[in-house]
Design an enzyme around this catalytic site. Structure first.
Site, PDB file in Angstrom:
ATOM      1  N   LYS A  66       0.860  -1.197   0.000  1.00 56.28           N
ATOM      2  CA  LYS A  66       0.000   0.000   0.000  1.00 56.28           C
ATOM      3  C   LYS A  66       0.887   1.235   0.000  1.00 56.28           C
ATOM      4  O   LYS A  66       1.898   1.305   0.695  1.00 56.28           O
ATOM      5  CB  LYS A  66      -0.932   0.003   1.217  1.00 56.28           C
ATOM      6  CG  LYS A  66      -0.232  -0.067   2.567  1.00 56.28           C
ATOM      7  CD  LYS A  66      -1.231  -0.112   3.692  1.00 56.28           C
ATOM      8  CE  LYS A  66      -0.541  -0.176   5.046  1.00 56.28           C
ATOM      9  NZ  LYS A  66      -1.473  -0.233   6.170  1.00 56.28           N
TER      10      LYS A  66
ATOM     11  N   ARG B 187       0.787   5.742  -0.494  1.00 55.81           N
ATOM     12  CA  ARG B 187       0.072   6.989  -0.679  1.00 55.81           C
ATOM     13  C   ARG B 187       0.870   7.832  -1.667  1.00 55.81           C
ATOM     14  O   ARG B 187       1.987   8.263  -1.374  1.00 55.81           O
ATOM     15  CB  ARG B 187      -0.085   7.714   0.654  1.00 55.81           C
ATOM     16  CG  ARG B 187      -1.067   8.872   0.619  1.00 55.81           C
ATOM     17  CD  ARG B 187      -1.155   9.555   1.990  1.00 55.81           C
ATOM     18  NE  ARG B 187      -1.625   8.637   3.013  1.00 55.81           N
ATOM     19  CZ  ARG B 187      -2.905   8.411   3.296  1.00 55.81           C
ATOM     20  NH1 ARG B 187      -3.832   9.030   2.582  1.00 55.81           N
ATOM     21  NH2 ARG B 187      -3.259   7.571   4.237  1.00 55.81           N
TER      22      ARG B 187
END
Length: 319
Positions: A199, A201
């Protein structure tokens, strides 16, 4: 069970009394007579109601919530036994609190795991017996011997029965990059392939993008981690393997059921079919839902305690 030499005694503070009783039962001895209470101003009082002089004493205490109270209970009981001339004191800590504060993540951060290790050593513990430290390097924070048990074999035995003769239908998934080694070892035990949730950002105020490294399409997924705290990472990973990866079913396994904040609600509302946990942390029965399965750690700790008492290697338990 007949023990040689000096006697062995199992005591418990307040954090995980059921596990202490199960350990003592496995060893065929009663739980030591003691009492841990609080004065009206909140100070902790420990009373030992039997002699420990010359005895090998094991104190069972998970330093879970309320973390600071449980740590102080452990420290005070260690001090009481030291002053009562116990031959050797082992702190049995199924769940070691503050383990996630094991390094300086930014400037001027404390290393609280090291501080707690120093407190336990200074209080008078001769040895520590614990399970699945968040970072194995925490063993080096202690200046006394540490026996580090692992919960993966207990979880693996459970999932082996579920998998049966169809290991190719399952994939073990690491919910983040930090748990890759744990997931790889777990997959090896089950004979299953592995996948990883990555994951990231991309920029501020933009939601995280989930990438799945590995193939989970039309597979049954087992998410593996050392603990479930708020369950955010776990539930997001479960959602990703279904919506992005195309997995058919999702299971989860973890050693420590921290389950703080919204964890229960998140798991209840998630796509996870079953969560398998060990009872290193006592969770009230009324918080359990149909999704939760709890496995006992007492037999493993009892065997480790017996080996420590008889000066036999502990590592061979999981050989």
């Amino acid at each position: 069970m007949t023990f040689h030499g000096k006697d062995i005694k199992i005591f418990t503070c307040n954090s995980n009394i059921p596990v202490a009783k199960q350990i003592a039962q496995s060893l065929g001895i009663p739980v030591g007579k003691s009492e841990v209470t609080h004065f009206s101003d909140g100070e902790i009082a420990v009373s030992l109601h039997e002699s420990v002089r010359g005895s090998e004493c094991f104190i069972v205490q998970s330093t879970c919530a309320p973390v600071n109270d449980n740590i102080m209970e452990l420290l005070i009981m260690i001090d009481a036994m030291k002053r009562a001339s116990a031959a050797r004191i082992t702190a049995v800590i199924p769940y070691f609190g503050y383990a996630r504060q094991d390094r300086k993540a930014k400037a001027r951060d404390p290393i609280s795991a090291k501080l707690v290790a120093d407190l336990i050593t200074t209080a008078g513990a001769d040895r520590v017996l614990t399970m699945d430290l968040h970072a194995a390097q925490i063993q080096g924070f202690f200046n006394i011997p540490v026996d580090h048990l692992v919960g993966a074999p207990i979880l693996a035995n459970f999932f082996k029965k579920k998998i049966g003769n169809n290991p190719d239908d399952y994939v073990v998934v690491s919910p983040d990059l930090g748990s890759v080694t744990r997931a790889r070892n777990f997959a090896t035990r089950l004979g299953c392939p592995i996948a990883i949730i990555d994951k990231r950002r991309q920029r501020a105020n933009v939601s995280e993008v989930m990438n799945i490294i590995g193939e989970v399409k039309d597979k049954k997924v087992i998410l593996v981690d050392d603990m479930i705290d708020t369950a955010g990472t776990l539930c997001n990973a479960a959602k990703a393997v279904v919506e992005i990866g195309g997995a058919t079913e999702v299971y989860a396994g973890a050693t420590h059921a921290v389950l703080s904040g919204p964890a229960i609600d998140r798991i209840r509302d998630s796509v996870i079919k079953e969560v398998v946990l060990l009872d290193t942390i006592a969770v009230p029965d009324d918080r359990y839902l149909d999704k939760f399965t709890t496995l006992p750690v007492a037999p493993v700790f009892a065997e480790a305690i017996e080996r420590i008492y008889e000066d036999k290697p502990v590592s061979s338990i999981f050989a």
